[in-house]
Scaffold this motif. Structure first.
Motif, PDB file in Angstrom:
ATOM      1  N   ILE A 297       0.856  -1.195   0.000  1.00  0.00           N
ATOM      2  CA  ILE A 297       0.000   0.000   0.000  1.00  0.00           C
ATOM      3  C   ILE A 297       0.887   1.237   0.000  1.00  0.00           C
ATOM      4  N   ALA A 298       0.414   2.286  -0.694  1.00  0.00           N
ATOM      5  CA  ALA A 298       1.083   3.587  -0.671  1.00  0.00           C
ATOM      6  C   ALA A 298       0.059   4.654  -0.301  1.00  0.00           C
ATOM      7  N   PHE A 299       0.254   5.283   0.831  1.00  0.00           N
ATOM      8  CA  PHE A 299      -0.612   6.390   1.252  1.00  0.00           C
ATOM      9  C   PHE A 299       0.048   7.694   0.826  1.00  0.00           C
ATOM     10  N   LEU A 300      -0.689   8.523   0.102  1.00  0.00           N
ATOM     11  CA  LEU A 300      -0.128   9.745  -0.476  1.00  0.00           C
ATOM     12  C   LEU A 300      -0.799  10.978   0.116  1.00  0.00           C
ATOM     13  N   ALA A 301      -0.004  12.024   0.302  1.00  0.00           N
ATOM     14  CA  ALA A 301      -0.534  13.305   0.785  1.00  0.00           C
ATOM     15  C   ALA A 301       0.204  14.429   0.076  1.00  0.00           C
ATOM     16  N   GLY A 302      -0.536  15.260  -0.617  1.00  0.00           N
ATOM     17  CA  GLY A 302       0.051  16.403  -1.301  1.00  0.00           C
ATOM     18  C   GLY A 302      -0.355  17.690  -0.627  1.00  0.00           C
ATOM     19  N   GLY A 303       0.493  18.682  -0.710  1.00  0.00           N
ATOM     20  CA  GLY A 303       0.161  19.978  -0.118  1.00  0.00           C
ATOM     21  C   GLY A 303       1.399  20.719   0.289  1.00  0.00           C
ATOM     22  N   GLU A 304       1.298  21.453   1.395  1.00  0.00           N
ATOM     23  CA  GLU A 304       2.437  22.233   1.867  1.00  0.00           C
ATOM     24  C   GLU A 304       2.329  22.413   3.364  1.00  0.00           C
ATOM     25  N   THR A 305       3.237  21.797   4.088  1.00  0.00           N
ATOM     26  CA  THR A 305       3.251  21.928   5.542  1.00  0.00           C
ATOM     27  C   THR A 305       4.018  23.179   5.954  1.00  0.00           C
ATOM     28  N   ILE A 306       4.008  23.451   7.238  1.00  0.00           N
ATOM     29  CA  ILE A 306       4.739  24.609   7.763  1.00  0.00           C
ATOM     30  C   ILE A 306       5.669  24.155   8.888  1.00  0.00           C
ATOM     31  N   VAL A 307       6.646  24.985   9.188  1.00  0.00           N
ATOM     32  CA  VAL A 307       7.612  24.707  10.256  1.00  0.00           C
ATOM     33  C   VAL A 307       7.674  25.906  11.188  1.00  0.00           C
ATOM     34  N   HIS A 308       7.560  25.640  12.478  1.00  0.00           N
ATOM     35  CA  HIS A 308       7.824  26.685  13.474  1.00  0.00           C
ATOM     36  C   HIS A 308       9.298  26.599  13.861  1.00  0.00           C
ATOM     37  N   LEU A 309      10.021  27.675  13.679  1.00  0.00           N
ATOM     38  CA  LEU A 309      11.448  27.671  13.990  1.00  0.00           C
ATOM     39  C   LEU A 309      11.661  27.833  15.493  1.00  0.00           C
ATOM     40  N   THR A 310      12.240  26.798  16.098  1.00  0.00           N
ATOM     41  CA  THR A 310      12.567  26.847  17.521  1.00  0.00           C
ATOM     42  C   THR A 310      14.065  26.701  17.760  1.00  0.00           C
ATOM     43  N   GLY A 311      14.810  26.442  16.674  1.00  0.00           N
ATOM     44  CA  GLY A 311      16.255  26.285  16.791  1.00  0.00           C
ATOM     45  C   GLY A 311      16.974  26.963  15.650  1.00  0.00           C
ATOM     46  N   ASN A 312      18.260  26.708  15.563  1.00  0.00           N
ATOM     47  CA  ASN A 312      19.098  27.359  14.561  1.00  0.00           C
ATOM     48  C   ASN A 312      19.731  26.362  13.594  1.00  0.00           C
ATOM     49  N   GLY A 313      19.100  25.202  13.445  1.00  0.00           N
ATOM     50  CA  GLY A 313      19.642  24.178  12.568  1.00  0.00           C
ATOM     51  C   GLY A 313      19.321  24.427  11.111  1.00  0.00           C
ATOM     52  N   GLU A 314      19.592  23.407  10.300  1.00  0.00           N
ATOM     53  CA  GLU A 314      19.382  23.496   8.859  1.00  0.00           C
ATOM     54  C   GLU A 314      18.403  22.410   8.434  1.00  0.00           C
TER      55      GLU A 314
END
Length: 412
Positions: A297-314
């Motif tokens: 099985i392949a479950f697919l999800a398209g769209g655009e998530t968001i990120v809350h910046l809590t650190g200084n990484g990459e």
């Protein structure tokens, strides 16, 4: 083939289907331009690819053109066109220079002339002439990206700080006609929000913009606040618009690729819009629920998530989604999650996204990497690099959001 090879094949075939060449060809099929001159303005991450396709199809009628795209996305010269590379996701001086070149091109046209306006995601940063100082615009953009505002909220603010967004570019082109071909990178294809709608009437209001500024406690100058009070064009009579690509097409292509590999594809949504970490955890939860499946099985999800910046990484939203899923699918056999941006660049990194499987967490633990702490630092790039989980495609020439997949492989 293994899960990683399956993921690679799905990514490759999905992006291939989303490339703008065919989409532009479809939009220009049978198109008749008037007796006047034809000028091209192409803006966004897919700008070079779209302009090249237009040149190949109707190059004989093009008088001149301007292309403004992201650094590293110009792949060669295009006849009669001047190409600029500029900053994304934060506009820079080259964004302003390239946009001014476009405005100089269309500033004195007649009603017989046509502007072929080719627009793709990323245009909000790349196609810009601000009404405030460039440094302040960059600061406001950085605030919006860091606070978790979604793309519609971000563009509602940016429209009012620009002389080209929110339908204002089309007004500058008057009395010439504008034929706009759009690759959509926003869920639901709201034309006034894609690249902040330079050639489409604006449905948002100054009241909306002021509410967003208050909601996220944005630091704004008096000049910026005054601009938020001003309305954008609500009606345009010189524009015809065609949408030729979207995340729905990307998901359909991914589903077709899954079928070819022997998976039964299940589209969960083509309007995914939540925290990247939450999306990863959700896909991991689905993985746990379907471990007893006897078929792939392949479950697919398209769209655009968001990120809350809590650190200084990459990292980027697709890498963060994948790394978050690694925690939940740890130890599960023949199970993997990947997420990829169709433009080939995820956040300010050279990766398109990330891949994890049931063994990723243990591998990272052996290398001294704690997934929870890494996510707190927003440093998914370096963690996935250590696990061999970065997906690298290079700039693709298109931009129609992201696609994530959960693969459960059985009996292959």
């Amino acid at each position: 083939m293994g899960l990683r090879e399956d993921a690679h094949t799905i990514v490759k075939k999905s992006i291939q289907r989303a490339l703008p060449d065919e989409a532009v060809a479809w939009a220009l099929q049978g198109k008749k331009f008037g007796r006047g001159r034809v000028y091209v303005v192409s803006a966004g991450k897919a700008a070079w690819q779209m302009a090249k396709a237009a040149s190949d199809i109707v190059g004989g009628v093009i008088e001149a053109g301007v292309v403004v795209t992201k650094y590293g996305h110009v792949k060669g010269e295009i006849p009669c066109m001047e190409c600029f590379e500029a900053g994304h996701p934060v506009p820079d001086e080259n964004s302003f220079i390239g946009t001014q070149a476009a405005l100089d091109l269309v500033g004195s046209l007649s009603e017989d002339d046509t502007v072929l306006f080719l627009l793709s995601g990323g245009g909000s940063a790349l196609f810009e002439k601000p009404l405030i100082a460039g440094a302040e615009l960059a600061h406001i953009t950085e605030q919006l990206l860091a606070c978790g505002a979604d793309i519609v909220e971000i563009n509602t603010i940016r429209k009012r700080l620009s002389c080209v967004k929110g339908g204002r570019f089309a007004k500058i082109c008057e009395p010439a006609k504008v034929y706009s071909i759009v690759l959509s990178d926003i869920l639901g294809d709201p034309l006034d929000m894609i690249a902040s709608g330079p050639a489409y009437p604006d449905s948002s209001t100054s009241q909306d913009a002021l509410f967003i500024a208050q909601k996220y406690k944005l630091g704004l100058s008096a000049d910026a606040i005054e601009l938020l009070h001003k309305e954008t064009p609500k009606e345009l009579t010189n524009v015809e618009t065609v949408v030729t690509g979207s995340v729905r097409n990307l998901c359909e292509a991914a589903a077709d690729a899954c079928r070819e590999l022997g998976y039964e594809p299940i589209l969960l949504t083509d309007q995914l819009s939540c925290e990247a970490k939450e999306a990863g955890s959700f896909l991991a939860a689905i993985a746990k629920s379907h471990q007893s499946s006897t078929k792939s099985i392949a479950f697919l999800a398209g769209g655009e998530t968001i990120v809350h910046l809590t650190g200084n990484g990459e990292g980027g939203r697709n890498q963060e989604l994948a790394l978050s899923a690694a925690e939940g699918i740890a130890g599960l056999e023949d199970t993997a999650v990947f997420s990829v941006g169709s433009d080939g660049t995820d956040g300010p990194t050279d990766a398109a996204g990330g891949y994890v499987d049931g063994g990723t967490k243990e591998l990272l633990q052996r290398k001294g990497v704690d997934i929870y702490k890494t996510l707190q630092e927003n440093d998914s790039y370096h963690a996935l690099k250590k696990a061999g989980g970065l997906i690298m495609t290079g700039p693709t020439g298109t931009n129609v959001n992201d696609v994530a997949a959960l693969l459960i492989r059985r009996g292959m």
